[in-house]
Design a protein around this motif. Sequence first.
Motif, PDB file in Angstrom:
ATOM      1  N   ASN A   5       0.831  -1.212   0.000  1.00 40.34           N
ATOM      2  CA  ASN A   5       0.000   0.000   0.000  1.00 40.34           C
ATOM      3  C   ASN A   5       0.858   1.253   0.000  1.00 40.34           C
ATOM      4  OD1 ASN A   5      -2.444  -1.347  -0.071  1.00 40.34           O
ATOM      5  ND2 ASN A   5      -2.681  -1.343   2.142  1.00 40.34           N
ATOM      6  N   TYR A   6       1.907   1.255   0.800  1.00 46.31           N
ATOM      7  CA  TYR A   6       2.792   2.419   0.875  1.00 46.31           C
ATOM      8  C   TYR A   6       3.426   2.718  -0.489  1.00 46.31           C
ATOM      9  CZ  TYR A   6       6.739   5.401   1.984  1.00 46.31           C
ATOM     10  OH  TYR A   6       7.636   6.430   1.986  1.00 46.31           O
ATOM     11  N   LEU A   7       3.860   1.673  -1.175  1.00 50.34           N
ATOM     12  CA  LEU A   7       4.505   1.868  -2.473  1.00 50.34           C
ATOM     13  C   LEU A   7       3.513   2.185  -3.588  1.00 50.34           C
ATOM     14  CD1 LEU A   7       7.183  -0.970  -2.423  1.00 50.34           C
ATOM     15  CD2 LEU A   7       7.522   1.471  -1.994  1.00 50.34           C
ATOM     16  N   GLY A   8       2.242   1.825  -3.399  1.00 49.45           N
ATOM     17  CA  GLY A   8       1.224   2.082  -4.416  1.00 49.45           C
ATOM     18  C   GLY A   8       0.968   0.906  -5.338  1.00 49.45           C
ATOM     19  N   ILE A   9       1.294  -0.304  -4.888  1.00 50.22           N
ATOM     20  CA  ILE A   9       1.058  -1.504  -5.691  1.00 50.22           C
ATOM     21  C   ILE A   9      -0.445  -1.771  -5.753  1.00 50.22           C
ATOM     22  CG2 ILE A   9       1.401  -4.000  -5.806  1.00 50.22           C
ATOM     23  CD1 ILE A   9       4.136  -3.528  -4.418  1.00 50.22           C
ATOM     24  N   LYS A  10      -0.950  -1.982  -6.966  1.00 45.25           N
ATOM     25  CA  LYS A  10      -2.383  -2.223  -7.176  1.00 45.25           C
ATOM     26  C   LYS A  10      -2.588  -3.624  -7.747  1.00 45.25           C
ATOM     27  CE  LYS A  10      -3.632   2.030  -6.244  1.00 45.25           C
ATOM     28  NZ  LYS A  10      -3.828   2.304  -4.861  1.00 45.25           N
ATOM     29  N   GLN A  11      -3.599  -4.316  -7.253  1.00 48.42           N
ATOM     30  CA  GLN A  11      -3.949  -5.653  -7.718  1.00 48.42           C
ATOM     31  C   GLN A  11      -4.880  -5.528  -8.922  1.00 48.42           C
ATOM     32  OE1 GLN A  11      -5.660  -7.714  -4.371  1.00 48.42           O
ATOM     33  NE2 GLN A  11      -3.829  -7.440  -3.117  1.00 48.42           N
ATOM     34  N   GLN A  12      -4.473  -6.131 -10.050  1.00 50.99           N
ATOM     35  CA  GLN A  12      -5.291  -6.118 -11.258  1.00 50.99           C
ATOM     36  C   GLN A  12      -6.002  -7.453 -11.469  1.00 50.99           C
ATOM     37  OE1 GLN A  12      -5.635  -3.194 -12.770  1.00 50.99           O
ATOM     38  NE2 GLN A  12      -4.165  -2.361 -11.305  1.00 50.99           N
ATOM     39  N   GLU A  13      -5.295  -8.555 -11.150  1.00 52.66           N
ATOM     40  CA  GLU A  13      -5.870  -9.894 -11.322  1.00 52.66           C
ATOM     41  C   GLU A  13      -5.179 -10.840 -10.355  1.00 52.66           C
ATOM     42  OE1 GLU A  13      -5.799 -13.454 -14.656  1.00 52.66           O
ATOM     43  OE2 GLU A  13      -5.689 -11.385 -15.359  1.00 52.66           O
ATOM     44  N   ILE A  14      -5.965 -11.672  -9.684  1.00 51.93           N
ATOM     45  CA  ILE A  14      -5.399 -12.696  -8.798  1.00 51.93           C
ATOM     46  C   ILE A  14      -6.159 -13.990  -9.036  1.00 51.93           C
ATOM     47  CG2 ILE A  14      -4.982 -13.443  -6.422  1.00 51.93           C
ATOM     48  CD1 ILE A  14      -4.849 -10.488  -5.638  1.00 51.93           C
ATOM     49  N   SER A  15      -5.433 -15.028  -9.448  1.00 51.20           N
ATOM     50  CA  SER A  15      -6.033 -16.346  -9.610  1.00 51.20           C
ATOM     51  C   SER A  15      -4.985 -17.396  -9.259  1.00 51.20           C
ATOM     52  CB  SER A  15      -6.529 -16.556 -11.047  1.00 51.20           C
ATOM     53  OG  SER A  15      -5.431 -16.738 -11.926  1.00 51.20           O
ATOM     54  N   ARG A  16      -5.383 -18.637  -9.321  1.00 51.86           N
ATOM     55  CA  ARG A  16      -4.463 -19.744  -9.033  1.00 51.86           C
ATOM     56  C   ARG A  16      -3.376 -19.879 -10.093  1.00 51.86           C
ATOM     57  NH1 ARG A  16      -6.189 -24.035  -5.867  1.00 51.86           N
ATOM     58  NH2 ARG A  16      -5.440 -25.519  -7.439  1.00 51.86           N
ATOM     59  N   SER A  17      -3.616 -19.323 -11.270  1.00 49.39           N
ATOM     60  CA  SER A  17      -2.666 -19.499 -12.367  1.00 49.39           C
ATOM     61  C   SER A  17      -1.974 -18.215 -12.824  1.00 49.39           C
ATOM     62  CB  SER A  17      -3.370 -20.137 -13.564  1.00 49.39           C
ATOM     63  OG  SER A  17      -4.422 -19.307 -14.000  1.00 49.39           O
ATOM     64  N   LYS A  18      -2.424 -17.068 -12.336  1.00 53.03           N
ATOM     65  CA  LYS A  18      -1.784 -15.816 -12.750  1.00 53.03           C
ATOM     66  C   LYS A  18      -2.145 -14.684 -11.793  1.00 53.03           C
ATOM     67  CE  LYS A  18      -3.104 -13.953 -16.686  1.00 53.03           C
ATOM     68  NZ  LYS A  18      -3.209 -13.548 -18.095  1.00 53.03           N
ATOM     69  N   VAL A  19      -1.142 -13.842 -11.531  1.00 50.57           N
ATOM     70  CA  VAL A  19      -1.351 -12.621 -10.754  1.00 50.57           C
ATOM     71  C   VAL A  19      -0.783 -11.468 -11.555  1.00 50.57           C
ATOM     72  CG1 VAL A  19      -0.743 -11.362  -8.641  1.00 50.57           C
ATOM     73  CG2 VAL A  19      -1.268 -13.800  -8.527  1.00 50.57           C
ATOM     74  N   ILE A  20      -1.544 -10.388 -11.649  1.00 49.34           N
ATOM     75  CA  ILE A  20      -1.059  -9.182 -12.311  1.00 49.34           C
ATOM     76  C   ILE A  20      -1.175  -8.027 -11.326  1.00 49.34           C
ATOM     77  CG2 ILE A  20      -1.363  -7.547 -14.216  1.00 49.34           C
ATOM     78  CD1 ILE A  20      -2.548  -9.870 -15.845  1.00 49.34           C
ATOM     79  N   LEU A  21      -0.055  -7.342 -11.107  1.00 45.66           N
ATOM     80  CA  LEU A  21       0.002  -6.167 -10.245  1.00 45.66           C
ATOM     81  C   LEU A  21       0.586  -5.004 -11.041  1.00 45.66           C
ATOM     82  CD1 LEU A  21       1.608  -7.699  -7.009  1.00 45.66           C
ATOM     83  CD2 LEU A  21      -0.822  -7.504  -7.573  1.00 45.66           C
ATOM     84  N   THR A  22       0.239  -3.789 -10.650  1.00 44.88           N
ATOM     85  CA  THR A  22       0.847  -2.611 -11.261  1.00 44.88           C
ATOM     86  C   THR A  22       1.431  -1.716 -10.174  1.00 44.88           C
ATOM     87  OG1 THR A  22      -1.281  -1.444 -11.292  1.00 44.88           O
ATOM     88  CG2 THR A  22      -0.632  -2.605 -13.312  1.00 44.88           C
ATOM     89  N   LEU A  23       2.409  -0.932 -10.581  1.00 45.94           N
ATOM     90  CA  LEU A  23       3.062   0.000  -9.662  1.00 45.94           C
ATOM     91  C   LEU A  23       3.443   1.263 -10.426  1.00 45.94           C
ATOM     92  CD1 LEU A  23       4.466   0.743  -6.938  1.00 45.94           C
ATOM     93  CD2 LEU A  23       6.518  -0.293  -7.905  1.00 45.94           C
ATOM     94  N   PRO A  24       2.872   2.404 -10.049  1.00 46.31           N
ATOM     95  CA  PRO A  24       3.314   3.652 -10.677  1.00 46.31           C
ATOM     96  C   PRO A  24       4.713   4.001 -10.167  1.00 46.31           C
ATOM     97  CG  PRO A  24       1.663   4.116  -8.991  1.00 46.31           C
ATOM     98  CD  PRO A  24       1.799   2.623  -9.085  1.00 46.31           C
TER      99      PRO A  24
END
Length: 121
Positions: A5-24
Amino acid sequence: MSLANYLGIKQQEISRSKVILTLPVTENVLQPYGILHGGVNAVLAEEAASLGAMARLDVSHIAVGVDISTHHFRPVTSGTLTATATPENVGKTLQTWRVEIRMGSKLTSISTVTLAVRERR
């Protein structure tokens, strides 16, 4: 407040086979020379792999990081990073995830994250 949260990491997709995160990329994640601090790639990779590992576990177990290897390919100075984690190997006691971090279509780093499965206390 969590580090993610402090760094600004955002969750875009979370599943058993793939996770996508973004960070400005902001001043908070740059080293004094104006480029992304390499440790941020490792944090982003471990966050993504941990979320993916946890998605594969029941509520009586947790996944904890035991090893991370990160290779940096190009400097980043601005924009938004996208981390995509996919499982390489999933066992009963260990999970290994591959995490690719990109700026747009350009690969900026790759990490291999190994997590141990433990009973929740």
